[in-house]
Motif scaffolding. Structure first.
Motif, mmCIF file in Angstrom:
data_model
loop_
_atom_site.group_PDB
_atom_site.id
_atom_site.type_symbol
_atom_site.label_atom_id
_atom_site.label_comp_id
_atom_site.label_asym_id
_atom_site.label_seq_id
_atom_site.Cartn_x
_atom_site.Cartn_y
_atom_site.Cartn_z
ATOM 1 N N ILE A 56 0.758 -0.928 0.096
ATOM 2 C CA ILE A 56 -0.416 0.217 -0.133
ATOM 3 C C ILE A 56 0.787 1.518 -0.032
ATOM 4 C CG2 ILE A 56 -1.553 1.418 1.478
ATOM 5 C CD1 ILE A 56 -2.964 -1.305 2.311
ATOM 6 N N ASP A 57 0.906 2.203 -1.284
ATOM 7 C CA ASP A 57 1.525 3.693 -1.362
ATOM 8 C C ASP A 57 0.802 4.916 -0.863
ATOM 9 O OD1 ASP A 57 4.270 2.036 -2.253
ATOM 10 O OD2 ASP A 57 3.398 1.968 -4.293
ATOM 11 N N HIS A 58 -0.236 4.355 -1.271
ATOM 12 C CA HIS A 58 -1.219 5.966 -0.992
ATOM 13 C C HIS A 58 -2.503 5.410 0.041
ATOM 14 C CE1 HIS A 58 0.893 6.941 -4.311
ATOM 15 N NE2 HIS A 58 0.669 5.850 -5.083
ATOM 16 N N MET B 24 10.013 -1.401 6.620
ATOM 17 C CA MET B 24 9.847 -2.407 5.055
ATOM 18 C C MET B 24 10.495 -1.916 4.408
ATOM 19 S SD MET B 24 7.087 -5.655 6.811
ATOM 20 C CE MET B 24 7.455 -5.761 8.469
ATOM 21 N N ARG B 25 9.068 -0.442 3.974
ATOM 22 C CA ARG B 25 9.328 -0.018 2.752
ATOM 23 C C ARG B 25 10.727 0.556 1.432
ATOM 24 N NH1 ARG B 25 4.253 0.955 0.115
ATOM 25 N NH2 ARG B 25 4.927 3.060 0.585
ATOM 26 N N GLN B 26 10.634 0.948 0.733
ATOM 27 C CA GLN B 26 11.470 1.974 0.644
ATOM 28 C C GLN B 26 11.103 3.513 -0.213
ATOM 29 O OE1 GLN B 26 14.721 0.904 -0.317
ATOM 30 N NE2 GLN B 26 13.625 -1.144 0.393
ATOM 31 N N LYS B 27 9.855 3.348 0.283
ATOM 32 C CA LYS B 27 9.951 5.460 0.318
ATOM 33 C C LYS B 27 8.156 5.046 0.738
ATOM 34 C CE LYS B 27 6.340 3.917 -3.955
ATOM 35 N NZ LYS B 27 6.138 4.092 -4.864
ATOM 36 N N PRO B 28 7.880 6.391 1.426
ATOM 37 C CA PRO B 28 6.428 6.339 2.511
ATOM 38 C C PRO B 28 6.105 6.541 2.261
ATOM 39 C CG PRO B 28 7.342 8.509 1.742
ATOM 40 C CD PRO B 28 8.783 7.665 1.094
ATOM 41 N N VAL B 29 4.432 5.813 2.763
ATOM 42 C CA VAL B 29 3.210 5.565 2.728
ATOM 43 C C VAL B 29 2.670 7.422 2.714
ATOM 44 C CG1 VAL B 29 0.743 5.094 3.482
ATOM 45 C CG2 VAL B 29 2.918 3.761 3.708
ATOM 46 N N VAL C 44 1.415 1.955 9.519
ATOM 47 C CA VAL C 44 3.106 2.898 8.827
ATOM 48 C C VAL C 44 3.432 2.308 9.828
ATOM 49 C CG1 VAL C 44 4.484 4.823 8.778
ATOM 50 C CG2 VAL C 44 1.791 4.885 7.898
ATOM 51 N N ASP C 45 3.048 1.997 11.073
ATOM 52 C CA ASP C 45 3.847 1.341 11.935
ATOM 53 C C ASP C 45 5.086 0.133 12.165
ATOM 54 O OD1 ASP C 45 5.674 1.242 14.791
ATOM 55 O OD2 ASP C 45 3.585 -0.023 15.673
ATOM 56 N N THR C 46 3.701 -0.882 11.365
ATOM 57 C CA THR C 46 4.054 -2.206 10.591
ATOM 58 C C THR C 46 4.727 -2.316 10.018
ATOM 59 O OG1 THR C 46 1.839 -2.853 11.834
ATOM 60 C CG2 THR C 46 2.958 -4.673 10.350
ATOM 61 N N VAL C 47 4.584 -1.640 8.313
ATOM 62 C CA VAL C 47 5.320 -2.032 7.228
ATOM 63 C C VAL C 47 5.856 -0.443 6.661
ATOM 64 C CG1 VAL C 47 3.700 -3.204 6.845
ATOM 65 C CG2 VAL C 47 3.521 -0.828 6.344
ATOM 66 N N PRO D 254 10.758 9.989 5.796
ATOM 67 C CA PRO D 254 10.020 9.298 6.557
ATOM 68 C C PRO D 254 8.846 8.116 6.335
ATOM 69 C CG PRO D 254 9.085 10.878 4.948
ATOM 70 C CD PRO D 254 10.644 11.135 4.497
ATOM 71 N N TYR D 255 8.215 7.288 7.022
ATOM 72 C CA TYR D 255 7.695 6.206 6.800
ATOM 73 C C TYR D 255 6.180 6.333 5.913
ATOM 74 C CZ TYR D 255 10.667 3.276 9.550
ATOM 75 O OH TYR D 255 11.927 2.648 10.247
ATOM 76 N N MET D 256 6.420 8.314 6.743
ATOM 77 C CA MET D 256 4.686 8.557 5.687
ATOM 78 C C MET D 256 4.658 10.011 5.498
ATOM 79 S SD MET D 256 1.444 8.582 8.388
ATOM 80 C CE MET D 256 1.678 9.963 9.547
ATOM 81 N N ARG D 257 4.084 10.026 4.900
ATOM 82 C CA ARG D 257 4.041 11.303 4.090
ATOM 83 C C ARG D 257 2.300 12.440 3.721
ATOM 84 N NH1 ARG D 257 3.197 11.877 -1.802
ATOM 85 N NH2 ARG D 257 4.335 14.540 -1.311
#
Length: 254
Positions: free
Chosen positions: A46-48, A72-77, A66-69, A111-114
């Motif tokens: 999930i990116d968006h 693990m991701r290469q870009k923020p949600v 967001v806390d869970t993944v 960041p993990y999220m934007r």
């Protein structure tokens, strides 16, 4: 586009989850408790996340996702919402008191999220899929969404009450195929529906009379305990529209 209903109930309980919809594999429309039914592999994709409004039943799983993944991701949600809704999320949820501010974790550059500000009528295009905020009328700043694949469109009203502005837009959508609209309360709770800016059967049926486009109609956000009653009341007054109840795990392809 493929839309999977993860949750569409007015509350929680056995096999009931609050509003959340997965578009293809990478987009969420709201993030209620239904997101908790996804596997870890699905969550990572999930990116968006497009938010209709700030009420808990529509946003509760953003922090957990967001806390869970995040690591693990290469870009923020990316969380998309109106300026007013994002202000509420910043002040009252991702504020270090209720939950960490993931726009600053691990740091502001990575960041993990934007956040992404959206507004009514503006188009966000993601790999040919268009997502357009629509007017909603609720007790907090709110929008609905048009999802346009290019071949057909699905409209989700979000939480709303009587709303002429919505229909002035919806009736111009030439490729409208599906309409998902709420009805949170039965007729005996019409006063609560009015005060909380939701729909009940009589209000819903009056709204549907404003629809001039042809579309399959589905009812969401029914309260448990009176969901069957509410649907009977809707069918009794909806006449030619013949709406169906939206179901968890239902899939729309358009």
């Amino acid at each position: 586009m493929k839309l999977r209903i993860l949750g569409c109930s007015g509350g929680v309980g056995s096999d009931s989850d609050t509003t959340s919809m997965l578009v293809d594999s990478d987009i969420l429309i709201d993030a209620g408790t239904g997101v908790g039914n996804l596997t870890l592999d699905e969550l990572i994709q999930i990116d968006h996340i497009f938010v209709t409004h700030s009420h808990l039943d529509h946003i509760v799983y953003i922090p957990f996702l967001v806390d869970t993944v995040g690591f693990m991701r290469q870009k923020p949600v990316t969380v998309y919402a109106t300026q007013a809704t994002l202000k509420i999320l910043r002040q009252h949820l991702f504020n270090w008191h209720i939950w960490p501010d993931f726009t600053k974790i691990p740091d502001t550059k990575n960041p993990y999220m934007r956040y992404e500000v959206i507004s009514q009528g503006t188009v966000t295009e993601l790999n040919g899929r268009k997502i357009i905020p629509l007017p909603a009328n609720h007790v907090v700043p709110s929008v609905g969404y048009q999802l346009d694949s290019g071949n057909a469109s699905l409209v989700f009203t979000g939480d709303t009450t009587t709303n002429d502005a919505l229909w002035s837009v919806v009736n111009t959508i030439e490729n409208l195929e599906y309409l998902i609209i709420e009805a949170a309360f039965s007729e005996k709770r019409r006063d609560i529906a009015i005060r909380s800016k939701h729909l009940c059967p009589s209000l819903l049926c009056a709204e549907l009379e404003k629809l001039t486009s042809k579309a399959e109609i589905y009812i969401t956000h029914l309260k448990q305990g009176e969901d069957e009653l509410t649907m009977r009341e809707i069918l009794a007054c909806a006449g030619k529209f013949k709406p169906s109840r939206l179901l968890k795990n239902q899939i729309f392809e358009f």
